[in-house]
Write a protein that holds these residues in place. Structure first.
Motif, PDB file in Angstrom:
ATOM      1  N   ARG A  58       0.829  -1.196   0.000  1.00  0.00           N
ATOM      2  CA  ARG A  58       0.000   0.000   0.000  1.00  0.00           C
ATOM      3  C   ARG A  58       0.868   1.251   0.000  1.00  0.00           C
ATOM      4  O   ARG A  58       0.644   2.183  -0.769  1.00  0.00           O
TER       5      ARG A  58
ATOM      6  N   ARG B 281       1.427  14.634  -1.513  1.00  0.00           N
ATOM      7  CA  ARG B 281       1.047  13.521  -0.650  1.00  0.00           C
ATOM      8  C   ARG B 281       2.164  13.147   0.310  1.00  0.00           C
ATOM      9  O   ARG B 281       1.904  12.749   1.446  1.00  0.00           O
TER      10      ARG B 281
ATOM     11  N   LEU C 267      -3.190  11.768  10.701  1.00  0.00           N
ATOM     12  CA  LEU C 267      -2.538  10.562  10.199  1.00  0.00           C
ATOM     13  C   LEU C 267      -1.882   9.782  11.333  1.00  0.00           C
ATOM     14  O   LEU C 267      -1.953   8.560  11.384  1.00  0.00           O
TER      15      LEU C 267
ATOM     16  N   HIS D 179      -2.726   5.898  12.272  1.00  0.00           N
ATOM     17  CA  HIS D 179      -1.681   4.874  12.173  1.00  0.00           C
ATOM     18  C   HIS D 179      -1.381   4.223  13.513  1.00  0.00           C
ATOM     19  O   HIS D 179      -1.148   3.017  13.576  1.00  0.00           O
TER      20      HIS D 179
ATOM     21  N   THR E  70      -8.193  15.290   2.167  1.00  0.00           N
ATOM     22  CA  THR E  70      -8.446  14.778   0.815  1.00  0.00           C
ATOM     23  C   THR E  70      -7.493  15.400  -0.187  1.00  0.00           C
ATOM     24  O   THR E  70      -6.975  14.722  -1.094  1.00  0.00           O
TER      25      THR E  70
ATOM     26  N   VAL F 205      -3.778  13.844   0.852  1.00  0.00           N
ATOM     27  CA  VAL F 205      -3.625  12.387   0.861  1.00  0.00           C
ATOM     28  C   VAL F 205      -4.228  11.738  -0.377  1.00  0.00           C
ATOM     29  O   VAL F 205      -3.793  10.674  -0.817  1.00  0.00           O
TER      30      VAL F 205
ATOM     31  N   GLU G  40      -7.560  10.968  -0.703  1.00  0.00           N
ATOM     32  CA  GLU G  40      -8.825  10.317  -0.383  1.00  0.00           C
ATOM     33  C   GLU G  40      -9.308  10.829   0.970  1.00  0.00           C
ATOM     34  O   GLU G  40      -8.505  11.303   1.783  1.00  0.00           O
TER      35      GLU G  40
ATOM     36  N   PRO H 153     -10.653  11.042   4.917  1.00  0.00           N
ATOM     37  CA  PRO H 153     -10.089  10.369   6.100  1.00  0.00           C
ATOM     38  C   PRO H 153     -10.646   8.974   6.356  1.00  0.00           C
ATOM     39  O   PRO H 153      -9.888   8.044   6.653  1.00  0.00           O
TER      40      PRO H 153
ATOM     41  N   TYR I 167      -9.391   6.451   3.822  1.00  0.00           N
ATOM     42  CA  TYR I 167      -8.001   6.116   4.122  1.00  0.00           C
ATOM     43  C   TYR I 167      -7.930   5.137   5.296  1.00  0.00           C
ATOM     44  O   TYR I 167      -7.172   4.164   5.267  1.00  0.00           O
TER      45      TYR I 167
ATOM     46  N   GLY J 279      -8.844   1.573   4.223  1.00  0.00           N
ATOM     47  CA  GLY J 279      -7.742   0.935   3.498  1.00  0.00           C
ATOM     48  C   GLY J 279      -6.601   0.547   4.415  1.00  0.00           C
ATOM     49  O   GLY J 279      -5.999  -0.528   4.273  1.00  0.00           O
ATOM     50  N   TRP J 280      -6.289   1.432   5.379  1.00  0.00           N
ATOM     51  CA  TRP J 280      -5.199   1.151   6.316  1.00  0.00           C
ATOM     52  C   TRP J 280      -5.540  -0.031   7.215  1.00  0.00           C
ATOM     53  O   TRP J 280      -4.720  -0.920   7.433  1.00  0.00           O
TER      54      TRP J 280
END
Length: 326
Positions: free
Chosen positions: A133, A196, A209, A213, A241, A244, A246, A248, A251, A254-255
């Motif tokens: 990713r 990004r 972020l 994470h 958006t 990054v 996309e 929040p 994201y 996906g994460w």
């Protein structure tokens, strides 16, 4: 996990028995690389080489190229030179007619030991979903010129690749990692990296972020993230958006699923335990999200991954791999 982009990019991208090769060839030469490797590093020791995809990029002594796969490319003395050598998946090296090519010595291949062009190649085989990713932020190729390259690392690689001492593979892996880090760190700091790559350092997006994470298991909302960042909900959504690429919550999904995919590789991890670690309330909730985004259930993904790993480790035979660690 640290949100720093370089740390994240390399967290699962550390070399583990990476294929390393010293190539010595005499122009004219052309190597067709179709090994489907996710990430390859090439540096020229002497002579020059052209890395050719849609266009040709010349590498001079000391230049380092980081090439993102799995698309094929050519390394040649000039764009018009016909292919003489094909590098296949599994790093099997043959002529264009399928005849295996012979080695010159330990981790060395080529026409002759005193050929006019010498290159070092390191190939990563990435199996981490998180790595894949984050690797997606890289362009097809990053080139660091000789003036910015740490020649000490290259020199150590050259020396160590000729050795067979205990622990040699581990030493080579770490040297390759250091060289890769030096190139990517310089690229991430450059304007060509794009907005990004600067998102983690943005005063609004960076804190959001870091929260996503470091605590993906929390039940985040845009409003909660905005409150932590000290801005309005609309301001965070818009800036996140923009930087990054996309929103929040997209994201975060996906994460979480990338983390879940890595955790599902652990044979003792239950789907329920994985779900809780990445922020889903139940195995059913994770399974629904996983299948919606990836087109297969966690159980199907786990079986497919296990079968792929078994195939990789049972078919790899160092005695027949000509491009790699003999």
């Amino acid at each position: 996990m640290d949100v720093d982009t370089l740390t994240g990019l390399l967290d699962g991208t550390r070399a583990r028995g990476a294929f390393l090769l010293r190539t010595v060839v005499e122009p004219p030469f052309a190597l067709r690389i179709q090994d489907e490797a996710p990430l390859t590093l090439v540096t020229v020791i002497r002579g020059t080489a052209q890395v050719i995809r849609e266009s040709a990029v010349e590498l001079k002594p000391g230049d380092v190229a980081v090439i993102r796969g799995p698309e094929p490319y050519t390394v040649a003395d000039a764009p018009g030179t016909p292919w003489q050598t094909i590098i296949h998946p599994g790093q099997v090296c043959t002529t264009v007619d399928g005849v295996p090519r012979e080695q010159l010595g330990v981790r060395s291949w080529g026409d002759r030991v005193d050929g006019g062009t010498e290159m070092l190649t390191g190939t990563y085989q990435l199996r981490s979903e998180v790595s894949r990713r984050l690797l997606g932020v890289l362009p097809a190729m990053v080139v660091q010129p000789a003036a910015a390259t740490d020649r000490t690392l290259v020199g150590l690689l050259v020396t160590e690749m000729a050795g067979t001492a205990p622990g040699q593979e581990l030493v080579l892996d770490r040297l390759l990692d250091l060289l890769l880090v030096s190139v990517l760190r310089a690229w991430l700091a450059s304007p060509s990296a794009g907005s990004r790559q600067h998102a983690p350092h943005d005063p609004v997006v960076g804190p959001a972020l870091r929260l996503l994470h470091t605590a993906p298991e929390e039940q985040w909302t845009v409003a909660a993230l905005a409150a932590k960042a000290g801005v309005s909900r609309s301001a965070l959504a818009r800036r996140f958006t923009d930087l990054v690429g996309e929103p929040p919550m997209a994201y975060l999904t996906g994460w979480r699923l990338a983390l879940a995919a890595d955790l599902l590789r652990e044979p003792d991890a239950t789907i329920g335990a994985v779900a809780r670690r990445v922020g889903y309330g139940s195995a059913f909730a994770l399974s629904a999200a996983f299948k919606r985004e990836r087109g297969q259930s966690p159980q199907e993904y786990r079986r497919e991954t296990a079968a792929g790993q078994e195939k990789h480790f049972t078919t790899y035979d160092p005695s027949v791999v000509l491009l790699g660690q003999a």
